[in-house]
Write a protein that holds these residues in place. Structure first.
Motif, PDB file in Angstrom:
ATOM      1  N   ARG A 316      39.240  -5.024   6.098  1.00  0.00           N
ATOM      2  CA  ARG A 316      38.364  -4.336   5.147  1.00  0.00           C
ATOM      3  C   ARG A 316      37.230  -3.553   5.791  1.00  0.00           C
ATOM      4  N   ARG A 317      37.110  -3.582   7.094  1.00  0.00           N
ATOM      5  CA  ARG A 317      36.020  -2.830   7.717  1.00  0.00           C
ATOM      6  C   ARG A 317      36.221  -1.318   7.600  1.00  0.00           C
ATOM      7  N   TRP A 318      37.456  -0.861   7.620  1.00  0.00           N
ATOM      8  CA  TRP A 318      37.738   0.562   7.449  1.00  0.00           C
ATOM      9  C   TRP A 318      37.229   1.043   6.094  1.00  0.00           C
ATOM     10  N   GLN A 319      37.504   0.257   5.049  1.00  0.00           N
ATOM     11  CA  GLN A 319      37.071   0.633   3.707  1.00  0.00           C
ATOM     12  C   GLN A 319      35.562   0.470   3.541  1.00  0.00           C
ATOM     13  N   ILE A 320      35.004  -0.605   4.101  1.00  0.00           N
ATOM     14  CA  ILE A 320      33.595  -0.925   3.892  1.00  0.00           C
ATOM     15  C   ILE A 320      32.681   0.033   4.658  1.00  0.00           C
TER      16      ILE A 320
END
Length: 474
Positions: A316-320
């Motif tokens: 989820r780091r890409w999205q966050i």
């Protein structure tokens, strides 16, 4: 005390003379001057919005200012996050300044709008956010970051019901310190964990936050504006307004020139983040699932799925964050795809940064050349309900609940609680030997003072915010 009061009164008279008698709430307040100033600010800076609010007796309550270039830059080119906070005024008008700031693609501070009002309460925050909404409209996935003040939470819920609201990690830390005892490192026990659960993890854990905070875990940026303006907040109100206009003019010019010389596709700050992500994924393994989906295993054998068609990674780091995480970079590297910029948020592009500051902030002409509006509204000076006794405190900000004051350390004996001039052990102490003082630094750093710095949370006591606020994030 008489000498200090005489000096303070003399300084106030001097500032009023330098400010041409500007100062809502001061004995020499002139409503035509104030309204003409705001009128010409709008005239010379297209899109700028100003409004004075009065009570039923036409007495000054608050004034709202939003420069048109900053509002448009936020809407078009910045991440949809607003950091809001308040600061106390130190001059004759004992009011409050409410701020809304954002961060550009280089993670630099940009002031979007502010209000100068009599006090910080639900009514003034609601009026501020209502005027702000009229300027920015409905911003998709808008996120507010602030402290835990109930007046802010209520106002956001009423005025921006579809926006996300995260709380500042630093304020939360100080709240915990005040309630459970202060220490340089918080050890989460059952009592602390129960307290945090009652706050609602969606407000402070980034992994559970329903929106995107884009690396912004504190209200540090707004606090930095407060610290930078600690002397300007002693001035009459219109001088304070001119101070912010001149500051934005300088920042806009400097950042425009720096951005024009950048050669990279992404901003230097974004490139630094991506480079750190690259270095972290050297020993990871990639296993293709399909042409657009890949399994990535880290050195600890944790497995995540990268989906380029959906532009998601299960970490989820890409999205966050809006920047490629290490898993995405590893897949791209395996496929000999070196350029990661295609998979970054547009706000991080250098070209976007140039557009952010392409519009200048213009100065006002001499007052003798101002355009005087025909419909001058009636504004009477505000009744001074708050009085400061004795010599005013020369502090840049009011500490948060639980924040510890700076400890005085004697440079002669090395002990705390007194300074060198009051030391009774001169000549017998071993001295500090030039060692660095163990003091707790404030919110503001020199890097922030220019408006060109990014958020730096290392100025606070040792506390791993990334681990704390990403509890369930691989």
């Amino acid at each position: 005390m008489g000498m200090w009061m005489g000096m303070w009164m003399g300084m106030g008279i001097g500032m009023r003379i330098l400010g041409w008698g500007w100062g809502l709430g001061s004995p020499v307040f002139s409503a035509p001057v104030a309204i003409s100033n705001l009128h010409n600010l709008v005239k010379h800076n297209p899109g700028t919005v100003t409004q004075i609010r009065t009570d039923d007796d036409d007495r000054f309550e608050s004034v709202y200012i939003a420069l048109g270039c900053s509002v448009q830059a936020f809407i078009k080119y910045c991440r949809p996050t607003l950091i809001i906070d308040g600061g106390h005024l130190k001059g004759e008008f004992k009011g409050t300044m409410l701020l809304a700031v954002t961060m550009d693609g280089q993670n630099q501070i940009m002031l979007v709008a502010y209000v100068i009002c009599k006090s910080e309460c639900t009514e003034t925050w609601s009026w501020f956010l209502r005027k702000l909404r009229e300027c920015i409209g409905n911003v998709e996935d808008l996120t507010f970051i602030s402290d835990r003040a109930p007046s802010i939470a209520t106002s956001i819920a009423n005025i921006f019901p579809h926006a996300h609201h995260g709380i500042c990690g630093i304020h939360l830390y100080f709240n915990i310190s005040a309630k459970f005892g202060s220490s340089d490192t918080i050890h989460v026990n059952d009592r602390v964990w129960e307290y945090l659960q009652n706050i609602n993890p969606e407000r402070w854990v980034r992994a559970h936050f329903p929106g995107n905070r884009y690396f912004l875990m504190t209200s540090n940026s707004a606090n930095s504006i407060n610290s930078m303006s600690r002397f300007a907040r002693k001035m009459p109100i219109l001088m304070l307004i001119e101070y912010f206009r001149a500051t934005m003019q300088q920042w806009s010019f400097q950042k425009r020139n720096v951005a024009a010389e950048e050669k990279t596709t992404l901003t230097p700050w974004a490139e630094t983040i991506i480079e750190a992500n690259k270095n972290a994924c050297n020993n990871w393994m990639v296993y293709p699932i399909s042409n657009s989906r890949f399994e990535v295993k880290s050195s600890t054998h944790k497995s995540v799925i990268v989906d380029f068609q959906q532009r998601t990674c299960t970490c989820r780091r890409w999205q966050i964050d809006g920047l490629p995480c290490g898993h995405v970079i590893k897949v791209l590297t395996m496929n000999r795809y070196e350029d990661c910029s295609e998979f970054a948020l547009k706000a991080y592009f250098t070209e976007t940064l140039r557009k952010t500051y392409e519009e200048s902030v213009n100065p006002l002409l001499s007052p003798s050349e101002w355009e005087i509006p025909d419909d001058l509204m009636i504004v009477k000076p505000s009744i001074m309900e708050r009085h400061q006794s004795g010599r005013p405190r020369n502090t840049g900000r009011i500490p948060s609940q639980g924040e510890r004051p700076i400890r005085q350390e004697c440079s002669t004996c090395g002990h705390f609680g007194h300074m060198r001039n009051d030391c009774t052990g001169r000549g017998s102490g071993s001295g500090s030997g030039g060692r660095k003082k163990s003091t707790q630094k404030g919110i503001m750093t020199d890097e922030f003072a220019s408006g060109s710095g990014s958020q730096n949370e290392s100025v606070y006591p040792t506390f791993d915010f990334n681990n704390t606020f990403d509890l369930n994030c691989p």
